[in-house]
Design a protein around this motif. Structure first.
Motif, short mmCIF file in Angstrom:
data_model
loop_
_atom_site.label_atom_id
_atom_site.label_comp_id
_atom_site.label_asym_id
_atom_site.label_seq_id
_atom_site.Cartn_x
_atom_site.Cartn_y
_atom_site.Cartn_z
N VAL A 5 0.84 -1.19 0.00
CA VAL A 5 0.00 0.00 0.00
C VAL A 5 0.87 1.24 0.00
O VAL A 5 1.70 1.43 0.89
N SER A 6 0.66 2.10 -1.02
CA SER A 6 1.39 3.37 -1.09
C SER A 6 0.61 4.50 -0.44
O SER A 6 1.16 5.33 0.27
N HIS A 28 3.53 -1.58 3.69
CA HIS A 28 3.19 -0.17 3.53
C HIS A 28 4.44 0.68 3.48
O HIS A 28 5.54 0.23 3.84
N GLY A 29 4.28 1.92 3.05
CA GLY A 29 5.40 2.86 2.98
C GLY A 29 5.43 3.78 4.19
O GLY A 29 4.63 3.66 5.13
N ASN A 30 6.36 4.75 4.15
CA ASN A 30 6.50 5.70 5.26
C ASN A 30 7.17 7.00 4.84
O ASN A 30 7.66 7.75 5.70
N GLN A 58 10.71 3.27 13.96
CA GLN A 58 9.67 4.02 14.65
C GLN A 58 8.40 4.11 13.81
O GLN A 58 7.30 3.90 14.31
N THR A 59 8.56 4.41 12.51
CA THR A 59 7.38 4.52 11.66
C THR A 59 6.76 3.16 11.36
O THR A 59 5.55 3.06 11.14
N GLN A 60 7.57 2.09 11.34
CA GLN A 60 7.00 0.75 11.21
C GLN A 60 5.98 0.49 12.30
O GLN A 60 4.87 0.02 12.06
N GLY A 61 6.39 0.79 13.55
CA GLY A 61 5.49 0.57 14.67
C GLY A 61 4.27 1.47 14.62
O GLY A 61 3.14 1.03 14.86
N CYS A 162 3.48 -6.49 7.76
CA CYS A 162 4.93 -6.67 7.92
C CYS A 162 5.66 -5.90 6.82
O CYS A 162 5.03 -5.30 5.95
N GLY A 163 6.98 -5.93 6.88
CA GLY A 163 7.75 -5.28 5.81
C GLY A 163 7.48 -3.80 5.71
O GLY A 163 7.73 -3.19 4.67
N GLY A 164 6.95 -3.20 6.79
CA GLY A 164 6.61 -1.79 6.76
C GLY A 164 7.80 -0.93 6.40
O GLY A 164 8.91 -1.16 6.90
#
Length: 291
Positions: A5-6, A28-30, A58-61, A162-164
């Motif tokens: 997801v972008s 997902h991205g960040n 941090q953004t993954q979480g 996952c893989g954020g």
């Protein structure tokens, strides 16, 4: 299936419609989030700035938590799990001396010039009509939590996030230890690798456009309905955005012989039925069809 997801504003509604009937692995991205954190971080001069890998974690979480909460709200009683992941990269990757991954909010030229004056070590490049900060984005070599992810996915009834952010980039030192890397991983590249290694039956890249356009923004542009990897070779896609999505989707199709697709997050159910988006399937010819 794996969904990358972008654009994820209110996307949980569309994702939940699929996840009720299919096992979904969500990445997902960040970019905007990690860019904003880097700016905030730099303004606090009393401590050393956090490196990009820490901001990525941090953004993954943060983003994973938001996805999990909304999907639980949309799918009461169903299992949803977020797993933090690290992505192994090569410290000699050519991306390091030539950064090109957008990670910030968008700026007008005047704002970009002002930021470069204030932060001369930053890299800023054009993104369409605007400008954004860029950092190195080395190619993913392996997902370190793959074995754990396979165990989760084998349960068949868990929606896994996952893989954020492409995973937190790390490298191996000469003595085999893991070490942080000042970079970000392209989420489509890592998602393509993850989809292959988890044996996903389909790989969907979900963004804010209905389909891949032959000449985005040009009056003669046409939306592509179906294509083979060879068929897509005839077009010149923007390297920093759609080009990476095409690369990731084509790589998955060529490596697995399965379907990949690119289209709108709001229409992911239709994409899965081949009624929307750009569907990429195996084939050695240059076949392309249009809407």
């Amino acid at each position: 299936m794996l969904l990358s997801v972008s654009k994820h504003v209110d996307g949980h509604f569309s994702i939940a419609r699929i996840a009720r009937d299919h096992q979904v692995i969500l990445t997902h991205g960040n970019g905007p989030q990690v860019g904003l954190l880097a700016l905030m971080n730099d303004h606090y001069k009393e401590v050393a700035p956090y490196p990009l890998d820490s901001l990525g974690a941090q953004t993954q979480g943060m983003i994973g938590y938001l996805f999990e909460q909304e999907l639980r709200n949309q799918m009461p009683g169903q299992k949803v799990c977020v797993m933090y992941t690290q992505t192994l990269v090569d410290s000699d990757d050519p991306a390091f001396p030539d950064p090109d991954k957008f990670v910030s909010l968008v700026y007008a030229r005047e704002q970009a010039d002002s930021l470069l004056n204030e932060y001369p070590d930053w890299f800023i490049k054009a993104d369409g009509k605007h400008f954004r900060c860029v950092v190195a984005s080395p190619k993913p070599q392996a997902i370190l939590e793959l074995a754990s992810l396979k165990h989760l996915v084998s349960a068949d009834d868990i929606t896994v996030i996952c893989g954020g952010c492409g995973g937190v980039p790390v490298k191996r030192t000469g003595d085999g230890l893991l070490k942080d890397v000042e970079a970000v991983i392209d989420k489509e590249r890592s998602s393509s690798l993850l989809a292959e290694k988890l044996n996903a039956d389909a790989f969907l890249i979900l963004t804010d456009v209905d389909a891949v356009a032959t000449q985005f923004g040009h009056p003669d542009s046409r939306n592509i309905r179906t294509a083979t990897p060879e068929g897509l070779n005839q077009f010149d896609f923007a390297s920093g955005s759609m080009g990476l999505k095409i690369e990731a989707a084509v790589d998955f199709v060529r490596r697995t012989g399965k379907m990949a697709a690119i289209g709108s997050l709001s229409r992911c159910s239709e994409i899965l039925c081949s009624d929307s988006g750009t569907i990429i399937r195996p084939g050695s010819d240059g076949q392309v069809t249009y809407y």
